[in-house]
Design an enzyme around this catalytic site. Structure first.
Site, PDB file in Angstrom:
ATOM      1  N   LYS A 199      -4.350  -1.950   2.938  1.00  0.00           N
ATOM      2  CA  LYS A 199      -4.895  -3.081   3.407  1.00  0.00           C
ATOM      3  C   LYS A 199      -3.938  -3.717   4.566  1.00  0.00           C
ATOM      4  O   LYS A 199      -4.214  -4.893   5.121  1.00  0.00           O
ATOM      5  CB  LYS A 199      -4.754  -4.177   2.432  1.00  0.00           C
ATOM      6  CG  LYS A 199      -5.801  -3.802   1.166  1.00  0.00           C
ATOM      7  CD  LYS A 199      -5.824  -5.149   0.436  1.00  0.00           C
ATOM      8  CE  LYS A 199      -4.747  -5.860  -0.343  1.00  0.00           C
ATOM      9  NZ  LYS A 199      -5.234  -6.748  -1.289  1.00  0.00           N
TER      10      LYS A 199
ATOM     11  N   LYS B 209      -1.212  -4.672   4.461  1.00  0.00           N
ATOM     12  CA  LYS B 209      -0.375  -5.706   4.146  1.00  0.00           C
ATOM     13  C   LYS B 209       1.071  -5.109   3.609  1.00  0.00           C
ATOM     14  O   LYS B 209       1.115  -4.220   2.844  1.00  0.00           O
ATOM     15  CB  LYS B 209      -0.906  -6.437   2.964  1.00  0.00           C
ATOM     16  CG  LYS B 209      -1.868  -7.422   3.462  1.00  0.00           C
ATOM     17  CD  LYS B 209      -2.343  -8.441   2.143  1.00  0.00           C
ATOM     18  CE  LYS B 209      -3.046  -9.617   2.608  1.00  0.00           C
ATOM     19  NZ  LYS B 209      -3.137 -10.747   1.407  1.00  0.00           N
TER      20      LYS B 209
END
Ligand code: C2G
Length: 146
Positions: A44, A46
């Site tokens: 993601k 992240k």
């Protein structure tokens, strides 16, 4: 028993997360959180400040949360809904109408709750100018045998 499922990274837990979890639990009787693993966060794009185990233990300490399971891929949601006999998937409104959740409608109800304005993990990191953890010292210490 009405079973609710939600997904997220839940890094640097803040009141926007807590409000989402509280409202999700109020929609049923049992709340499952599928927590993004560190490897999935990389997919993601992240980078969580806290690792999965720490984020999991913090979520498990919240009164609204009944079960935390790992979120390893984008594609596990239909299986999750079936495996855990989920009635409703709840997400914050930043996910509203996303195909990643709309595809669940044949299997369960999908509800988007208003995102809490004014707070986000990214904003907290920027405000605190947080660096990456050094040697993981920010992680929960190992539980000592009692
Ligand atoms: N949230 C919120 N208000 C905020 C911040 C977050 O309501 N101010 C909600 C998000 O909408 C989400 C949940 O809190 O429903 C968790 O947020 P994140 O940890 O940012 O989750 P995200 O990275 O969006 O991961 O497969 C789905 C993804 O795993 C969702």
């Amino acid at each position: 028993m009405k079973r609710i499922l939600t997904y997220g990274t839940y890094d640097l837990l803040h009141y926007g997360h807590i409000r989402l979890l509280k409202r999700a639990k109020q929609m049923g009787d049992y709340l499952i959180v599928a927590l993004s693993t560190d490897d999935f966060n990389a997919i993601k794009n992240k980078k969580a400040y806290h690792n999965y185990e720490t984020r999991k233990q913090m979520l498990e300490a919240i009164r609204y949360v009944d079960l935390v399971i790992p979120e390893n891929t984008w594609d596990q949601k239909i299986d999750d809904v079936k495996t855990y006999q989920v009635d409703t998937v709840v997400m914050g409104s930043d996910w509203k109408d996303s195909e990643r959740f709309e595809c669940l409608r044949p299997y369960c109800e999908v509800v988007y709750l208003d995102r809490t304005e004014g707070v986000s993990t990214t904003q907290i990191k920027n405000d605190l100018k947080l660096q990456d953890p050094i040697n993981g010292i920010d992680q929960l210490p190992e539980e000592k045998e009692k």
